[in-house]
Design a protein around this motif. Structure first.
Motif, PDB file in Angstrom:
ATOM      1  N   ILE A 157       0.774  -1.235  -0.042  1.00 49.39           N
ATOM      2  CA  ILE A 157       0.104   0.085  -0.041  1.00 49.39           C
ATOM      3  C   ILE A 157       0.967   1.223   0.025  1.00 49.39           C
ATOM      4  O   ILE A 157       0.551   2.301  -0.659  1.00 49.39           O
ATOM      5  CB  ILE A 157      -0.771  -0.030   1.222  1.00 49.39           C
ATOM      6  CG1 ILE A 157      -1.889  -1.116   0.999  1.00 49.39           C
ATOM      7  CG2 ILE A 157      -1.706   1.299   1.255  1.00 49.39           C
ATOM      8  CD1 ILE A 157      -2.970  -1.247  -0.033  1.00 49.39           C
ATOM      9  N   ILE A 161       0.807   4.067  -2.657  1.00 48.88           N
ATOM     10  CA  ILE A 161       0.790   5.765  -2.656  1.00 48.88           C
ATOM     11  C   ILE A 161       1.966   6.616  -3.070  1.00 48.88           C
ATOM     12  O   ILE A 161       1.559   7.480  -3.499  1.00 48.88           O
ATOM     13  CB  ILE A 161       0.521   5.839  -0.902  1.00 48.88           C
ATOM     14  CG1 ILE A 161      -0.857   5.144  -0.568  1.00 48.88           C
ATOM     15  CG2 ILE A 161       0.546   7.251  -0.773  1.00 48.88           C
ATOM     16  CD1 ILE A 161      -1.080   4.946   1.079  1.00 48.88           C
ATOM     17  N   ASN A 181      -6.496  10.114   5.784  1.00 41.91           N
ATOM     18  CA  ASN A 181      -6.236   8.792   6.649  1.00 41.91           C
ATOM     19  C   ASN A 181      -7.754   8.380   7.207  1.00 41.91           C
ATOM     20  O   ASN A 181      -7.617   6.996   7.388  1.00 41.91           O
ATOM     21  CB  ASN A 181      -5.587   9.518   7.842  1.00 41.91           C
ATOM     22  CG  ASN A 181      -4.045   9.676   7.653  1.00 41.91           C
ATOM     23  OD1 ASN A 181      -3.330   8.604   7.678  1.00 41.91           O
ATOM     24  ND2 ASN A 181      -3.650  11.013   7.504  1.00 41.91           N
ATOM     25  N   MET A 184      -8.600   5.947   4.208  1.00 41.39           N
ATOM     26  CA  MET A 184      -7.867   4.720   4.032  1.00 41.39           C
ATOM     27  C   MET A 184      -8.200   3.867   5.349  1.00 41.39           C
ATOM     28  O   MET A 184      -8.335   2.582   5.068  1.00 41.39           O
ATOM     29  CB  MET A 184      -6.242   4.971   4.433  1.00 41.39           C
ATOM     30  CG  MET A 184      -5.603   5.883   3.196  1.00 41.39           C
ATOM     31  SD  MET A 184      -5.906   5.209   1.562  1.00 41.39           S
ATOM     32  CE  MET A 184      -4.962   3.651   1.636  1.00 41.39           C
ATOM     33  N   LYS A 185      -8.325   4.510   6.417  1.00 36.34           N
ATOM     34  CA  LYS A 185      -8.796   3.546   7.470  1.00 36.34           C
ATOM     35  C   LYS A 185     -10.281   2.761   7.481  1.00 36.34           C
ATOM     36  O   LYS A 185     -10.619   2.062   7.617  1.00 36.34           O
ATOM     37  CB  LYS A 185      -8.888   4.426   8.925  1.00 36.34           C
ATOM     38  CG  LYS A 185      -7.643   4.501   9.551  1.00 36.34           C
ATOM     39  CD  LYS A 185      -7.364   3.105  10.214  1.00 36.34           C
ATOM     40  CE  LYS A 185      -6.113   3.261  11.019  1.00 36.34           C
ATOM     41  NZ  LYS A 185      -5.771   2.241  11.654  1.00 36.34           N
ATOM     42  N   TYR A 191      -4.889  -0.156   7.891  1.00 33.66           N
ATOM     43  CA  TYR A 191      -4.135   0.729   7.493  1.00 33.66           C
ATOM     44  C   TYR A 191      -3.121   1.588   8.445  1.00 33.66           C
ATOM     45  O   TYR A 191      -3.821   2.097   9.289  1.00 33.66           O
ATOM     46  CB  TYR A 191      -4.905   1.816   6.615  1.00 33.66           C
ATOM     47  CG  TYR A 191      -3.947   2.916   6.073  1.00 33.66           C
ATOM     48  CD1 TYR A 191      -3.235   2.787   5.193  1.00 33.66           C
ATOM     49  CD2 TYR A 191      -4.176   4.391   6.811  1.00 33.66           C
ATOM     50  CE1 TYR A 191      -2.264   3.902   4.741  1.00 33.66           C
ATOM     51  CE2 TYR A 191      -3.450   5.233   6.293  1.00 33.66           C
ATOM     52  CZ  TYR A 191      -2.622   5.222   5.496  1.00 33.66           C
ATOM     53  OH  TYR A 191      -1.818   6.174   4.817  1.00 33.66           O
TER      54      TYR A 191
END
Length: 435
Positions: A157, A161, A181, A184-185, A191
């Protein structure tokens, strides 16, 4: 208690393992009947030894199944500097826990129940299906296969990115943005948040990896041509780019930017030639250098002569240097057209000053747009200014005025409205208007 004996048969061992005897029971059976190899009964004394006298085992055997997913690690102590403490780490997600003093595994079991990485591995073992998605063109980057196998790889990941940041020129700080964030979470609770320093190092790692790959690719090419250009930014910083052109093993023309750097002043021909030679040495292609394309600046002529003499002395010059310095055809075309446009230079200057005057004030531009719409003139192409070094920009500036009737009517209306919107001096002087 620990039972020490010199002769134990398999039957006695099985009895001890399957029947949990208390010390009193073991003492009462201190003289068991044991058969020797000939089948005769042999009395052998069983000695009872205290725990303090028994030898210590190297390590306690772990019978719980959770230890298949955990391992013992030694990490520096955060509370006591300079000391090492034992912890156990979850192999799927890498999370650390304090080592259990009592030997219980309840904490580890609770962690595995909520560990998404562990659950993903279990799904993968069950051969859960995958979903592949078509993705857009990613240029020269290798497009990874998008799988949904339930497993999570934080390193992969992070690499994706970093590649996204490189390809779309995003800032490093993007990975620290709150909603990034949150996204992604939401996509995967496993993550792990990263800093801009971490993603910067990942970008540099990708750059070095692709650089080594390109170096190996260039080793198989015999001749490589270069194009070089210099320009100065509005901050008076000079930049130089160097692009390598070559034909690959499949006979396809390829080009790669092998250098983009800030060039320190003075920008003389000697400084330029030295910078180019250093980049070629870094890529180990100085002996495959065939031609270089530069514009017609005098400093570039000096740089080309310096490079020609250096490569001639090395004995690595192709075609005896006849085609070494190739002058940029686009720059030559720009010079020709710029010289031809001098015949209508006053007209171009008037149009340029008019466009500047209109774009200088929002109210003037708004009034101008109203006049254009009232005359049913197409407004798809807006007003723009030309750039002296790009002849195409002059064509774009003149293109909206290519219809004579519309231009005449438009500027007649402007003569009427200019005094109202504050351009009376423009009408009186007539210097900025079309004639």
């Amino acid at each position: 208690m620990y039972i020490q004996t010199s002769i134990l048969t398999d039957n006695l061992i099985a009895d001890i393992l399957h029947v949990h005897l208390f010390p009193s029971q073991i003492a009462s059976a201190s003289k068991p009947q044991i058969h020797n190899e000939n089948g005769d009964k042999v009395d052998k004394e069983v000695v009872i030894v205290d725990d303090d006298e028994c030898p210590k085992s190297a390590g306690k055997r772990k019978y719980s199944g959770v230890w298949e997913h955990f391992e013992e690690v030694e990490v520096p102590s955060k509370k006591k500097k300079g000391e090492i403490e034992r912890k156990f780490k979850c192999n799927p997600c890498g999370k650390l826990y304090m080592y259990p003093k009592t030997g219980t595994t309840s904490t580890m079991k609770r962690h595995l129940e909520g560990c998404f990485a562990h659950q993903g591995e279990q799904n993968k073992k069950k051969k859960q299906g995958t979903l592949n998605f078509d993705v857009a063109d990613a240029g020269d980057f290798d497009i990874p296969i998008v799988n949904f196998s339930g497993s999570y790889d934080n390193g992969k990941i992070r690499e994706i990115i970093a590649t996204m940041i490189i390809f779309h020129v995003y800032p490093f700080r993007m990975v620290e943005h709150f909603w990034f964030n949150v996204l992604m979470k939401t996509l995967n609770p496993s993550y792990q948040k990263m800093s801009r320093t971490t993603i910067k190092n990942e970008c540099m790692r990708i750059f070095q990896s692709r650089k080594e790959t390109l170096k190996k690719e260039l080793k198989h090419d015999n001749k490589i041509s270069l194009t070089c250009d210099l320009w100065t930014s509005n901050q008076t910083l000079c930049y130089m780019s160097l692009v390598a052109h070559y034909i690959d093993s499949d006979w396809n023309m390829q080009y790669r930017v092998i250098s983009f750097l800030e060039l320190e002043p003075p920008h003389t021909g000697i400084v330029i030639s030295q910078a180019i030679f250093e980049r070629l040495s870094d890529w180990q292609i100085e002996d495959k250098f065939a031609t270089i394309t530069l514009d017609n600046a005098s400093a570039n002529d000096v740089a080309a002569r310096q490079l020609l003499s250096k490569f001639t002395a090395r004995g690595s010059m192709f075609f005896h240097g006849k085609f070494f310095h190739v002058r940029c055809s686009a720059h030559i075309l720009n010079l020709l057209l710029s010289d031809g446009l001098k015949a209508i230079e006053p007209l171009i200057e008037n149009i340029k000053q008019t466009v500047k005057y209109l774009k200088k004030s929002p109210s003037r531009l708004y009034k101008f747009s109203e006049i254009v719409r009232s005359l049913n003139i197409s407004t798809k192409q807006g007003l723009c200014l030309d750039v002296p070094t790009r002849w195409g920009s002059t064509h774009k500036m003149l293109e909206p005025l290519s219809v004579p009737l519309a231009s005449k009517m438009l500027f007649c209306i402007m003569q009427i409205w200019m005094p109202i919107i504050g351009g009376s001096h423009l009408v009186k002087n007539g210097g900025y208007m079309l004639k």
